[in-house]
Design an enzyme around this catalytic site. Sequence first.
Site, PDB file in Angstrom:
ATOM      1  CB  CYS A 118      -1.304  -0.001   1.159  1.00 22.08           C
ATOM      2  SG  CYS A 118       0.362   0.281   2.810  1.00 22.08           S
ATOM      3  CD  GLU A 138      -5.807  -4.581   2.997  1.00 20.63           C
ATOM      4  OE1 GLU A 138      -5.138  -3.346   3.736  1.00 20.63           O
ATOM      5  OE2 GLU A 138      -4.331  -4.678   2.178  1.00 20.63           O
ATOM      6  NE  ARG A 172      -5.534  -2.057   8.874  1.00 16.20           N
ATOM      7  CZ  ARG A 172      -4.349  -2.387   9.161  1.00 16.20           C
ATOM      8  NH1 ARG A 172      -3.998  -1.469  10.540  1.00 16.20           N
ATOM      9  NH2 ARG A 172      -3.204  -2.352   8.569  1.00 16.20           N
ATOM     10  NE  ARG A 231      -5.436  -0.840   5.520  1.00 17.71           N
ATOM     11  CZ  ARG A 231      -4.497   0.608   6.178  1.00 17.71           C
ATOM     12  NH1 ARG A 231      -5.756   1.393   6.312  1.00 17.71           N
ATOM     13  NH2 ARG A 231      -3.053   0.537   7.080  1.00 17.71           N
TER      14      ARG A 231
END
Length: 457
Positions: free
Chosen positions: A102, A140, A184, A186
Amino acid sequence: MSTSVEAKQLDLFQLFQPITPINCTTKFTFVDLFSGIGGFRIPLEELGGICLGYSEIDKEAIKVYKNNFIRDHNADEPYLGDITNLNKLPFEIDVIVGGVPCQPWSIAGKRQGLDDPRGKLWLDVFRVVELNQPKAFIFENVKGLTEPRNKQSLEYILTNLTSFGYVVKYQVLNSYDFGLPQDRDRIFIVGIRNDLANCWGFTFPKPLNKRLKLYDIISGIEKTNFPKKKFPPEVLFNDGKIPASRGRFQKVDELNDFFTFADIRDGHTTIHSWDLTETTYRQKLICQTILKNRRKKIYGEKDGNPLKIEVLETLIDNLQIEEINSLVEKEILRFIEGKGYEFVNSKISSGINSISKIYLPHADAIGTLTATGTRDYVATISIQCDEPEVYKQKFIQEIYAKNKYKPLTAKDYAKLQGFPEDFQIAENETKAKHQFGNAVSVPVIYNLAKALLTLIL
């Protein structure tokens, strides 16, 4: 009156499963790309999945993965190596999953996107999906991929995956909505092969009704719930105007459940260095004046500019250079040659005295755990207060000054990511935190995969 008890230890993964277990008799196969330490694998196996192989290049992560998943009954499971070398695999696959690196899109990285070598790993993902044609996939990444500056990159990814014969959808999911006290966000990109009957039927899972506090899963902190007093905006905010930057866990009519350590921002639960060092009313006034004016464009184009003594003299009546020098001696201010004076603690990420935030035990969620680590702590006791200024002073006196706070451990990281109690973590604490910061939140994957599998099996 609530009592103080140590937070009970929960097997979070079991907690987040449905009350009525799903039928896992229908087996499916999957390949675990960018497998890390197995955040995808845990829920997929619980849902009936059989892993046909995993791909990862981080040697330390592979050690943890093997310790937890590669045992006697599946000792022959293939390690697929580096994804850059993968092509057509010698078996049929139902699902391909992976947390694609990421950093190219993260605000913590250099934001180079597809120009970053790690961003180019999407090209390898494309190749593996196109050649192997799984029934479905789940990928993800950080929320930053959805930001306007990355719009073309996201469209490029979606267009390519769609062109291989898939109905592709994406959505940002927050771990808090699936029972974890962690804020969080995502992005999850899900695809179903378009020759399957239910390819258009996928919808992302809705938030669960399960809500935990930090004290529910972090050991050694007080479990106390105080009633919260409501405040009008003019009490919490100087001009009564609510800042647009306030986050999801900052109520507009309540005191925050955490304290931020920063000299370059302000707020009713912001702790400044002049709050922690003995300073006079006059010295505090000087600091607050610099704080309020440092971002004004008339003093420079930066998001925070050093202010020259000539400017400060126009803002503060009867200012003497000795007063500024006293704040330099206290290491609250520093002089930048040719530019003026600025705060020594001039980065929010660095905080003050290596502390960025301290969360109270009853907070709804801690900030996003990262691979690079955080400077966030959790108070071991809670406090109750009616007025903002008293609240801040009580925090300094009862929690900060008495060291009633603790850093997060790797075990805490594991729980905040929803890993089961019996998961074997890396022996090195720093490496373990790094690995959990990179991992996916297990309950999110469980609920997402469950919604997907009902359509393809």
